[in-house]
Structures are given as structure tokens and as C-alpha cells.
Design an enzyme around this catalytic site. Structure first.
Site, short mmCIF file in Angstrom:
data_model
loop_
_atom_site.label_atom_id
_atom_site.label_comp_id
_atom_site.label_asym_id
_atom_site.label_seq_id
_atom_site.Cartn_x
_atom_site.Cartn_y
_atom_site.Cartn_z
N HIS A 193 0.81 -1.22 0.00
CA HIS A 193 0.00 0.00 0.00
C HIS A 193 0.84 1.27 0.00
CE1 HIS A 193 -3.69 2.09 0.04
NE2 HIS A 193 -4.39 1.22 0.73
N ASP A 211 -1.77 2.32 -4.63
CA ASP A 211 -3.08 2.65 -4.05
C ASP A 211 -4.13 1.68 -4.58
OD1 ASP A 211 -1.97 4.81 -2.70
OD2 ASP A 211 -2.34 6.19 -4.36
#
Length: 462
Positions: free
Chosen positions: A435, A439
Site C-alpha cells: 500500500h 493505491d
């Protein structure tokens, strides 16, 4: 001087093993009793290598060695690598023999001479400067004075002297141990009955617990992990399994994983494969597998969504211009991830041929550094070989994503007209993402592109 048989090894994703780097493990020395000689140390053959094993020596003591000849085989944290000699001379002494394990990088493994009396090296020992630093003697640390007050035994008739047992000294069911030792044992879930005390009358000291924990960490004492009465076999861990375990543990602990799953219809993919394979066989090529098509689709999707072809570098994100796909291969030696370089630019036949060759080398434990280093994305397929429907894979650092491929299954789906149904084959694909780099919307964009290629596979041929 020693070099890897393959002239290019690895440092990170795009590094190389130069002669100068290996030469750092080579030293020249002489003494009044010995002719001039060279102490050859265990070289670092990969960025993560801190120690290695000697698989076997090809040359024997007393053998003449010439440039280009293989001296020995070294088991690194990645694979078994042949080591060559670059200079002419004689192998005077093998310090670490066949099967020697956990040899630290830089530790002397052999001695060579250009010429001289080899017999003088019969009882040769590496110099103290080249020996690995000995661990500090923890038992030399004095115990605090406080335990003398707390360890008083109630005044009773003295027990008859008996030979000291292998385990801790007891009075009835009591085990004598210092407060520091008890606290350390409690913190590490160690049963005091499993520890032999070295203090007065077998009393367990803090140093005894530390030694016990160190031996457990090295695999020396397995009873800490085994319930009494169980029948078991301890299987030594190969170097690659140890490194894989450490890297995967670090990945799960340091990379914020999240997962995206999509179902892709593969009827057209299966049909295309059926049409291409007769052409492959007619031209003398090997059959194309579903996994080969998956690799090609992933590579083209990475070209469309390059944000997923990246690595987290703390101060910046490095986005790669090459699409190099690692392919997970399970073998009896452990898990290997050989790489197909520039997979987005290669045809399906070439990808299929490379994957088969790399997988065979992995099973033979003969991969070279350039066979597995430099990947930017990984594909792991447990569907075709094992029938696993869906799973989540662990990211292979320093990459930022890995694609987990499940098995294809037939499903009943609505047809083109109301009240009609048809069969369709669907394959579940799960993408594990870092992450910090990818995204959620970017990961979804990649899977959308990947699904497009899988469901319309002819577009991969354009």
C-alpha cells in the site's frame, strides 16, 4: 582468487559480482614456517548472503589448479554455485570440507600456493585474524549479589551427595535458579527443568538460560518446541529455506499488504491455447501452458499500469522500465523464483521455453544468479498444478506486488436470452499489493487491464 562461474551475479536488482568484490575474500600471507600462500575466504555471492555451505570440493588437496577450473560448489542463500580458480597454483589445504555448513562470509575455506612444499600445510590452521570473532563469554558476567539472600535453603538434614544430573538440581520439586534466570526463562517460555545449571550445586544462572536460548536458535535443542511423549524427526533447514523464511517474515512484518481479487473468464484463453499448440508442435516448439499466457498478460498489464512495476525506496518510489516477471517454482530444495526478463516484449513460445528451462534448473538446484535476480513482479500459480481455487501470496521484496493464480472452474451463468443459461470457465486471481506504492485504485486498474488480456487473449498477439 575465486570467481563465480557466471560472470554476472547480483547486488539488489541490477548489481553484479565483480572480480574485485570476490578478491576481498582473498588474502596473502606468509610466515617463517610456511611458504607464501593465499587464504581464500567464503565470498559474498548475493546481497542477502551472510554465510554459505560447502556442497562439495571438486579439487582435492595437492591438486594443481588452473584458471577456469571449478574448485568447489558453494551453497549460497539462493542456489548452489560453482566456484572457479583464476590463478594457477596448487590447493594446499581444505579448511572447510564437504558438507561444512554456516560458514560466515570472509571465513577461510581453503589455502592455495603458487609453488612450494604442500606437506607443510598438513596441520595448517587459519590465522586468528581470519577466524570469526568468538562470542563473548556470557558466564563471565558476575551474578548480582542479591540472589545470595534469596536463595537460602531451609535448614534441614543435609541431602546425601549424588552425581549431578544433566538437568537442573532439585530439592523435592524445587529447581534452584537465580531471580534473573527465572525472569529470563519466564519471558522466553523456557522450562527450567530443561536447563542444566552451572552454578553452585547445579543452580541455574542467567548465563545458562542465555546459552540455552542460543542453542535453541541454532537448532541445537528441539525439546523447547516438542511436547513430551511425541514422536518426531528434526529436519535440518537448507540455506535457501532459512533465507526464504527470513525474507517472507520481514515482508509480512514490514510491508502493508492488501489484497484484490477478480474472477476472469478463460474460455477464449483455453481456445486460443488449443489453436496455438498444434502450430508450436509443427514448428518443433513446446506446448504453451495457461501459465505462459498468464505471464504474458501480467507483463502487458504492467506496461499499461507501470505504477505496479515499482519498488518502495523510502525517500522515493523506483519505477522500472523493464518488465521482468519472477515465476514461483516449488522444488524439493525449497521455493525458487526464476525470472523471465522483458516478458512484455517476448512471444508466447519464447516465454514458454524459458519457463520450462528455468523450472528444470530450479529442480536440479542449478540456477545461476542471473536466473533469479532482477525481477520486478512475481506470478505464483497454485491453480493449475494443485487445484487451489484462490489464495493470497506474500510479496517478494523489494517488489510491490505479487499475483496469485487459482484454478479454473466451470460455472453456470446467465445466457444471452431470458431464462437461458450456459457454462463458463472462470479463474480467480488475487493480487497482493504494497500500500506504500500501489493505491487501491491503481491495483484495481492493473487487474482490469490483466482481465482484459485474459478474456480477449488475441490482443496479446497484436
Amino acid at each position: 582468487m575465486l570467481i563465480n562461474r557466471v560472470p554476472s551475479a547480483v547486488t539488489g536488482l541490477n548489481g553484479s559480482l565483480s572480480c574485485g568484490r570476490v578478491a576481498s575474500a582473498r588474502s596473502f600471507s606468509s610466515s617463517a614456517d610456511l611458504p607464501p600462500h593465499q587464504e581464500i575466504g567464503m565470498p559474498s555471492l548475493s546481497p542477502t548472503m551472510t554465510e554459505g555451505n560447502i556442497a562439495k570440493w571438486i579439487k582435492k588437496e595437492g591438486d594443481k589448479v588452473s584458471p577456469g577450473e571449478v574448485l568447489c560448489e558453494v551453497e549460497t542463500d539462493k542456489a548452489t554455485v560453482e566456484m572457479e580458480c583464476m590463478e594457477e597454483g596448487y590447493l594446499a589445504k581444505i579448511v572447510q570440507g564437504d558438507g561444512a555448513k554456516e560458514i560466515k562470509v570472509g571465513e577461510v575455506i581453503c589455502v592455495t600456493v603458487e609453488e612450494g612444499d604442500i606437506e607443510k600445510f598438513k596441520d595448517y590452521k587459519p590465522s586468528a585474524a581470519d577466524a570469526p570473532a568468538a562470542p563473548s563469554e556470557s558466564k563471565a558476567t558476575p551474578e548480582p549479589a542479591a540472589p545470595k539472600v534469596e536463595e537460602k535453603v531451609p535448614a534441614k538434614a543435609p541431602e546425601p551427595k549424588a552425581p549431578k544430573a544433566e538437568k537442573a538440581s532439585r530439592s523435592g520439586d524445587r529447581i534452584f535458579a537465580s531471580p534473573l534466570a527465572r525472569k529470563l526463562a519466564e519471558d522466553n517460555n523456557v522450562q527450567l527443568s530443561s536447563v542444566k545449571g552451572t552454578g553452585p550445586d547445579g543452580r541455574i544462572l542467567k548465563a545458562d538460560i542465555e546459552d540455552y536460548l542460543a542453542s535453541v536458535a541454532k537448532g541445537g535443542k528441539s525439546e523447547a518446541f516438542a511436547a513430551s511423549g511425541l514422536d518426531y524427526t528434526d529436519i535440518p533447514n537448507a540455506q535457501i529455506r532459512k533465507v526464504t523464511a527470513n525474507r517472507l517474515l520481514a515482508s509480512k512484518q514490514t510491508i502493508p499488504h492488501y489484497y484484490l481479487t477478480v474472477d476472469t473468464r478463460v474460455d477464449k484463453l483455453i481456445k486460443l491455447r488449443g489453436e496455438l499448440n498444434p502450430l508450436q508442435e509443427a514448428s518443433g516448439g513446446k506446448k504453451i501452458s495457461i501459465n505462459d499466457l498468464v505471464i504474458k498478460a501480467a507483463a502487458l498489464a504492467l506496461r499499461k499500469v507501470p505504477e505496479c512495476n515499482s519498488s518502495w525506496m523510502n525517500d522515493f518510489i523506483r519505477q522500472y522500465h523493464n518488465v521482468n516477471i519472477n515465476v514461483a517454482v516449488q522444488t524439493e530444495h525449497g521455493l525458487f523464483v526464476p525470472v523471465v526478463r522483458d516478458a512484455d516484449k517476448k512471444g508466447l513460445g519464447t516465454i514458454g521455453e524459458e519457463v520450462k528451462q528455468l523450472a528444470q534448473r530450479a529442480r536440479d538446484n542449478s540456477l545461476k544468479p542471473q536466473d533469479y535476480e532482477g525481477g520486478t513482479f512475481t506470478v505464483s500459480n497454485l491453480g493449475g498444478p494443485f487445484g487451489i481455487k484462490q489464495f493470497c501470496a506474500i510479496i517478494n521484496p523489494p517488489q510491490s506486488a505479487i499475483l496469485a493464480i487459482g484454478s479454473a472452474e466451470k460455472r453456470v451463468i446467465p445466457g444471452s436470452a431470458d431464462g437461458q443459461y450456459e457454462f463458463g470457465s472462470y479463474m480467480s486471481v488475487t493480487m497482493s499489493c504494497d500500500h506504500r506504492v500501489i493505491d487501491g485504485a491503481i491495483g484495481a486498474e492493473f487487474l482490469k487491464a490483466f482481465k482484459g488480456y485474459i478474456e480477449n487473449p488475441t490482443t496479446m498477439l497484436l
